[in-house]
Motif scaffolding. Structure first.
Motif, short mmCIF file in Angstrom:
data_model
loop_
_atom_site.label_atom_id
_atom_site.label_comp_id
_atom_site.label_asym_id
_atom_site.label_seq_id
_atom_site.Cartn_x
_atom_site.Cartn_y
_atom_site.Cartn_z
N LEU A 198 0.84 -1.17 -0.22
CA LEU A 198 -0.07 0.13 -0.09
C LEU A 198 0.92 1.10 -0.04
CD1 LEU A 198 -2.74 -1.08 2.49
CD2 LEU A 198 -3.03 -0.77 -0.08
N VAL A 199 2.05 1.16 0.72
CA VAL A 199 2.99 2.23 0.84
C VAL A 199 3.72 2.52 -0.62
CG1 VAL A 199 4.82 3.27 1.79
CG2 VAL A 199 3.35 2.24 3.40
N MET A 200 3.96 1.35 -1.22
CA MET A 200 4.56 1.59 -2.59
C MET A 200 3.72 1.87 -3.66
SD MET A 200 6.90 -1.91 -2.07
CE MET A 200 7.75 -1.95 -4.02
N THR A 201 2.55 1.56 -3.54
CA THR A 201 1.50 2.05 -4.60
C THR A 201 0.92 3.59 -4.32
OG1 THR A 201 -0.31 0.67 -3.38
CG2 THR A 201 1.17 -0.38 -5.13
N GLY A 202 1.24 3.79 -3.39
CA GLY A 202 0.75 5.20 -3.06
C GLY A 202 -0.59 5.48 -2.31
N ASN A 203 -1.06 4.25 -1.94
CA ASN A 203 -2.21 4.37 -1.36
C ASN A 203 -2.41 4.88 0.09
OD1 ASN A 203 -4.24 2.79 -3.21
ND2 ASN A 203 -2.73 1.43 -3.33
N ILE A 204 -1.34 4.58 0.56
CA ILE A 204 -1.08 5.37 2.04
C ILE A 204 0.31 5.79 2.16
CG2 ILE A 204 -2.66 3.73 3.22
CD1 ILE A 204 -0.49 2.28 4.35
N ALA A 205 0.65 6.71 2.98
CA ALA A 205 1.97 7.43 3.20
C ALA A 205 3.00 6.81 4.14
CB ALA A 205 2.00 8.81 3.58
N ALA A 206 3.90 6.46 3.88
CA ALA A 206 4.95 5.78 4.84
C ALA A 206 4.93 6.72 6.19
CB ALA A 206 6.11 5.58 4.31
N PRO A 207 4.74 6.09 7.35
CA PRO A 207 4.71 6.80 8.77
C PRO A 207 6.02 7.48 8.88
CG PRO A 207 5.06 4.49 9.09
CD PRO A 207 4.80 4.51 7.68
N THR A 208 5.91 8.74 9.38
CA THR A 208 7.12 9.63 9.91
C THR A 208 7.27 9.45 11.26
OG1 THR A 208 5.84 11.32 10.30
CG2 THR A 208 6.48 11.41 8.06
N LEU A 209 8.50 9.93 11.65
CA LEU A 209 8.99 9.59 13.24
C LEU A 209 8.00 10.61 13.79
CD1 LEU A 209 12.60 9.58 13.26
CD2 LEU A 209 11.26 7.65 13.74
N SER A 210 7.59 11.67 13.36
CA SER A 210 6.96 12.80 14.14
C SER A 210 5.48 12.12 14.42
CB SER A 210 6.83 13.84 13.41
OG SER A 210 6.28 13.87 11.98
#
Length: 320
Positions: free
Chosen positions: A210-222
């Motif tokens: 899902l992250v690689m296909t752009g459906n969701i964003a990778a979580p950031t540390l913040s």
């Protein structure tokens, strides 16, 4: 014996209260992070904790899958953790502010869903009277999710999709729970740990896709830092502690008695949600009451049927 039974009741209450509170907790967490990344991080923490417990209790042999049905364990882990975690909390997010109430009442239908699942998988048909309680249970659920206005829900694709996801998530956990019977020689800790670790393969793969296909964003540390309290609660309290308590209490007071405590889940969710400003309507409370009543009546009915079965052989022996 009395102290042991009291211990079982306390464990049961701790488990179901923890599960009831997790839905309002997720309502807050889902404001900052999507359910997919959250579930992946949550089960990574819980899986590591379970692995440590299994290592201490059974040693390295507890992790051996040689000659075991690891494919089935992976499938059940996928149902229990990818299926339940992703579907339920995605459905809760789509349902909006009342999602916690709807999701929690769905959990109270699990015993009824379990009867239907056992019928399908093990050809053990429930008694005719049981179907009446199943229909009664789902009638209560419909009142909660529609708030007395079924037309609006049916005409709203978003609400309909959310409810279908919640039902699918609840069914996924039922399949995972019933699946434990296929591993009778595994301890509860081993079954939970191994299915969690194997299920994490599916959880991580789906999340990465899902992250690689752009459906969701990778979580950031913040982002992750904002939900650390939520993660700790979901992983260590609603996950680790609640599951262990549930396994302990069912060994002591039996699943027949333990299942009654599933009513505590929506009650806790309703109370916590009300304290956070999301007050259930009178119709939703009535629906929850109908589902709870169905669960209790079905439990009493199951006991009566079980006693009737035991009395038949006894009568046959006495006549002989």
């Amino acid at each position: 014996m009395k102290n042991s039974y009291s211990k079982g009741l306390i464990c049961c209450l701790l488990a179901t209260v923890s599960w009831g509170a997790m839905f309002p907790v997720m309502t807050d967490a889902l404001q900052y992070i999507d359910p997919f990344n959250f579930t992946t991080i949550r089960y990574a923490i819980a899986g590591a904790a379970f692995a440590l417990i299994l290592l201490c209790m059974e040693g390295s042999s507890g992790f051996s899958l040689k000659g075991e049905r690891w494919g089935l364990a992976w499938l059940l882990g996928t149902f229990g953790f990818a299926g339940f975690g992703f579907l339920v909390f995605l459905g809760q997010k789509m349902a909006g502010p009342s999602g916690a109430l709807t999701a929690s009442i769905m959990m109270a239908t699990m015993p009824m869903l379990g009867l239907l699942t056992v019928w399908l998988l093990k050809k053990s048909r429930p008694h005719a009277s049981t179907f009446g309680f199943i229909l009664m249970s789902f009638a209560g659920v419909i009142l909660v999710i529609t708030n007395g206005n079924a037309a609006d829900v049916m005409n709203s694709p978003l609400n309909l999709t959310a409810n279908l996801l919640l039902i699918a998530g609840a069914l996924s956990w039922v399949l995972y729970t019933v699946g434990g019977s296929y591993f009778p020689h595994w301890s509860p800790v081993r079954y939970t740990t191994m299915t969690t670790l194997l299920g994490m393969i599916s959880v991580a793969t789906i999340d990465a896709a899902l992250v690689m296909t752009g459906n969701i964003a990778a979580p950031t540390l913040s982002t992750v830092s904002l939900v650390i309290p939520h993660l700790l609660y979901m992983a260590l309290v609603a996950g680790l502690m609640a599951v262990l308590c549930w396994n302990i209490d069912n060994k002591i007071i039996t699943p027949t008695n333990g299942v009654l405590f599933m009513d505590v889940v929506p009650v806790t969710a309703f109370i916590v949600s009300a304290l956070n400003g999301v007050v259930p309507t009178s119709i939703q409370l009535a629906g929850a009451g109908i589902t709870a009543t169905a669960l209790i009546l079905n439990n009493l009915n199951q006991r009566k049927l079980a006693q009737a079965k035991l009395s038949v052989p006894a009568m046959a022996v006495s006549r002989a």
